[in-house]
Design an enzyme around this catalytic site. Structure first.
Site, mmCIF file in Angstrom:
data_model
loop_
_atom_site.group_PDB
_atom_site.id
_atom_site.type_symbol
_atom_site.label_atom_id
_atom_site.label_comp_id
_atom_site.label_asym_id
_atom_site.label_seq_id
_atom_site.Cartn_x
_atom_site.Cartn_y
_atom_site.Cartn_z
ATOM 1 N N ARG A 228 0.844 -1.193 0.000
ATOM 2 C CA ARG A 228 0.000 0.000 0.000
ATOM 3 C C ARG A 228 0.884 1.250 0.000
ATOM 4 O O ARG A 228 1.956 1.272 0.631
ATOM 5 C CB ARG A 228 -0.897 0.034 1.246
ATOM 6 C CG ARG A 228 -2.034 -0.987 1.224
ATOM 7 C CD ARG A 228 -3.084 -0.649 0.179
ATOM 8 N NE ARG A 228 -4.221 -1.554 0.176
ATOM 9 C CZ ARG A 228 -4.382 -2.569 -0.672
ATOM 10 N NH1 ARG A 228 -3.458 -2.822 -1.579
ATOM 11 N NH2 ARG A 228 -5.465 -3.303 -0.636
ATOM 12 N N HIS A 276 -1.289 -0.438 -9.884
ATOM 13 C CA HIS A 276 -1.922 -1.363 -8.929
ATOM 14 C C HIS A 276 -2.383 -2.656 -9.635
ATOM 15 O O HIS A 276 -3.564 -3.000 -9.639
ATOM 16 C CB HIS A 276 -3.115 -0.697 -8.221
ATOM 17 C CG HIS A 276 -3.494 -1.392 -6.954
ATOM 18 N ND1 HIS A 276 -3.873 -0.744 -5.808
ATOM 19 C CD2 HIS A 276 -3.555 -2.719 -6.649
ATOM 20 C CE1 HIS A 276 -4.160 -1.617 -4.864
ATOM 21 N NE2 HIS A 276 -3.964 -2.829 -5.358
HETATM 22 P P1 NDP Z 1 -1.367 -11.061 5.387
HETATM 23 O O1 NDP Z 1 -2.324 -10.496 6.383
HETATM 24 O O2 NDP Z 1 -1.508 -12.485 4.973
HETATM 25 O O3 NDP Z 1 0.132 -10.900 5.916
HETATM 26 C C1 NDP Z 1 0.533 -9.758 6.587
HETATM 27 C C2 NDP Z 1 1.941 -9.949 7.123
HETATM 28 O O4 NDP Z 1 2.382 -8.711 7.673
HETATM 29 C C3 NDP Z 1 1.999 -10.994 8.242
HETATM 30 O O5 NDP Z 1 3.169 -11.761 8.131
HETATM 31 C C4 NDP Z 1 2.046 -10.127 9.503
HETATM 32 O O6 NDP Z 1 2.744 -10.711 10.583
HETATM 33 C C5 NDP Z 1 2.828 -8.932 8.989
HETATM 34 N N1 NDP Z 1 2.518 -7.764 9.841
HETATM 35 C C6 NDP Z 1 1.333 -7.172 10.030
HETATM 36 N N2 NDP Z 1 1.454 -6.159 10.906
HETATM 37 C C7 NDP Z 1 2.741 -6.145 11.279
HETATM 38 C C8 NDP Z 1 3.480 -5.351 12.185
HETATM 39 N N3 NDP Z 1 2.915 -4.365 12.902
HETATM 40 N N4 NDP Z 1 4.793 -5.601 12.350
HETATM 41 C C9 NDP Z 1 5.379 -6.610 11.640
HETATM 42 N N5 NDP Z 1 4.726 -7.410 10.774
HETATM 43 C C10 NDP Z 1 3.426 -7.167 10.597
HETATM 44 O O7 NDP Z 1 -1.425 -10.095 4.121
HETATM 45 P P2 NDP Z 1 -1.187 -10.510 2.591
HETATM 46 O O8 NDP Z 1 0.141 -11.147 2.477
HETATM 47 O O9 NDP Z 1 -2.371 -11.223 2.054
HETATM 48 O O10 NDP Z 1 -1.177 -9.087 1.880
HETATM 49 C C11 NDP Z 1 -0.230 -8.090 2.168
HETATM 50 C C12 NDP Z 1 -0.696 -6.788 1.554
HETATM 51 O O11 NDP Z 1 -0.511 -6.820 0.132
HETATM 52 C C13 NDP Z 1 -2.225 -6.542 1.647
HETATM 53 O O12 NDP Z 1 -2.616 -6.071 2.867
HETATM 54 C C14 NDP Z 1 -2.468 -5.550 0.566
HETATM 55 O O13 NDP Z 1 -2.270 -4.272 1.111
HETATM 56 C C15 NDP Z 1 -1.382 -5.857 -0.440
HETATM 57 N N6 NDP Z 1 -1.932 -6.352 -1.699
HETATM 58 C C16 NDP Z 1 -1.580 -5.696 -2.848
HETATM 59 C C17 NDP Z 1 -2.013 -6.135 -4.069
HETATM 60 C C18 NDP Z 1 -1.562 -5.466 -5.313
HETATM 61 O O14 NDP Z 1 -2.042 -5.807 -6.391
HETATM 62 N N7 NDP Z 1 -0.633 -4.540 -5.248
HETATM 63 C C19 NDP Z 1 -2.919 -7.270 -4.177
HETATM 64 C C20 NDP Z 1 -3.195 -7.930 -2.931
HETATM 65 C C21 NDP Z 1 -2.727 -7.461 -1.727
HETATM 66 P P3 NDP Z 1 2.226 -12.061 11.291
HETATM 67 O O15 NDP Z 1 2.446 -13.154 10.267
HETATM 68 O O16 NDP Z 1 3.118 -12.224 12.459
HETATM 69 O O17 NDP Z 1 0.788 -11.846 11.608
HETATM 70 C C1 OXD Z 2 -6.013 -6.224 -2.791
HETATM 71 C C2 OXD Z 2 -5.524 -5.332 -3.801
HETATM 72 O O1 OXD Z 2 -5.873 -5.916 -1.620
HETATM 73 O O2 OXD Z 2 -6.019 -5.340 -4.925
HETATM 74 O O3 OXD Z 2 -6.579 -7.275 -3.159
HETATM 75 O O4 OXD Z 2 -4.576 -4.578 -3.545
#
Ligand code: NDP
Ligand code: OXD
Length: 313
Positions: A228, A276
């Protein structure tokens, strides 16, 4: 088996008909609605949403579960449109994981093998071979070890990169060194040649890629943001690119989307932008996942990927 009404409402701002057809194929015993149900109508326990218009979710009678068409749900939480007691299910599916891995690896390998540089040289008709390193001479730090961060890190390991992964909790990722918690953020990022951001946007992670974190990276490092725009302090990123601390950045996401025409990120010579598209939702795959979760709910099994509102993801 719970006695739930087999009705589902797709509240998509675009044309929901294609999605509705996919749901009808996966859940043939369900009534799939694309018109807003109203108070007094039979109950509709499930709603599928992208970015719902105000009031849409609350107006659905008997709503029990909100299924997001996106992996990132910060917009749903921030909108206040989903009542506190209503569970939100994020989208987690293989299509997103594969898509993100392709995009991140494409950027990382292009930088690692100087392809961006050679493209610029070609414009000038210049023939200047660089000293080419193997992956095992480069350190990569992935922020996030979730549905997207973990598979991306596993790809880096497979290529032989010195791979580090940072998350909230400690993960075991064979071949990678893992770090957990804010106290270890700088340690995880220290000396990284490539920094990849795959965190969710929460109160804790907003602005996390700032001058402080960038300062501990290797000189001339490359930054990749697939998560993001709100994770990055753009002024700090631009300052680091201008000073040479960073040699480049690949950005798929921005604070405001579409990126405004006058945003300096557009024209920065060291930034590569995409609109995106790193991991788009593949509807046929997403619908299978959502339908499986609806069946779990129906049969009283735990629903997967429910958002923890306290953590914000
Ligand atoms: P998940 O919720 O599966 O994973 C999030 C990870 O971030 C986890 O490992 C979590 O740790 C870690 N995390 C969260 N908060 C913290 C913190 N405060 N400190 C350290 N680590 C933290 O998310 P996804 O992998 O599914 O997605 C990640 C992001 O990718 C989405 O939120 C979205 O914003 C973005 N996205 C972008 C897309 C695009 O097309 N550009 C498409 C899809 C998603 P823990 O494992 O310990 O909980
Ligand atoms: C998602 C994205 O969060 O499109 O799925 O970024």
């Amino acid at each position: 088996m719970l006695a739930v009404m087999k009705r589902l409402f797709i509240a998509s701002r675009g044309n929901p008909e294609h999605l509705a057809q996919l749901f009808r194929a996966e859940l043939p015993d369900y009534e799939v609605l694309t018109e807003q149900p109203k108070a007094g109508d039979p109950k509709v326990p499930f709603i599928v949403v992208g970015r719902p218009l105000p009031g849409v979710i609350r107006a659905v009678p008997g709503i029990k579960l909100v299924l997001s068409l996106n992996a990132g749900i910060e917009h749903l939480l921030a909108s206040g449109e989903v009542p506190e007691e209503l569970p939100i299910v994020r989208l987690v599916d293989e299509g997103l994981a594969i898509g993100m891995a392709e995009w991140v690896l494409a950027q990382a390998l292009s930088w690692h093998r100087n392809l961006f540089l050679y493209a610029e040289q070609q414009q000038r008709g210049e023939w200047t071979p660089q000293v080419e390193k193997l992956a095992n001479k480069r350190r990569v730090t992935v922020l996030g070890a979730g549905a997207l961060g973990r598979p991306v890190a596993e790809h880096f390991v497979r290529f032989g990169f010195d791979t580090r992964v940072w998350a909230r909790s400690r993960h075991d990722i064979p071949g990678a060194t893992t770090f957990a918690g804010m106290d270890q953020l700088l340690e995880a990022a220290r000396g990284a040649d490539i920094l990849v951001n795959l965190l969710p946007l929460t109160a804790e992670t907003r602005d996390i890629v700032n001058a402080n974190v960038i300062s501990v990276l290797a000189d001339g490092a490359f930054f990749i943001n697939g998560a993001r725009g709100g994770h990055v302090v753009d002024a700090d990123l631009i300052a680091a690119l201008d000073s040479g601390k960073l040699s480049g950045a690949a950005l798929d996401v921005f604070r405001i989307e579409p990126l405004p025409a006058d945003d300096p990120l557009w024209k920065h010579p060291k930034i590569r932008l995409s609109p995106h598209v790193a991991a788009p939702t593949h509807q046929h795959m997403a619908v299978k996942e959502m339908a499986a979760n609806i069946r779990r709910f129906e049969s009283g099994e735990p629903v997967l990927h429910i958002v923890d509102r306290h953590k914000g993801y």
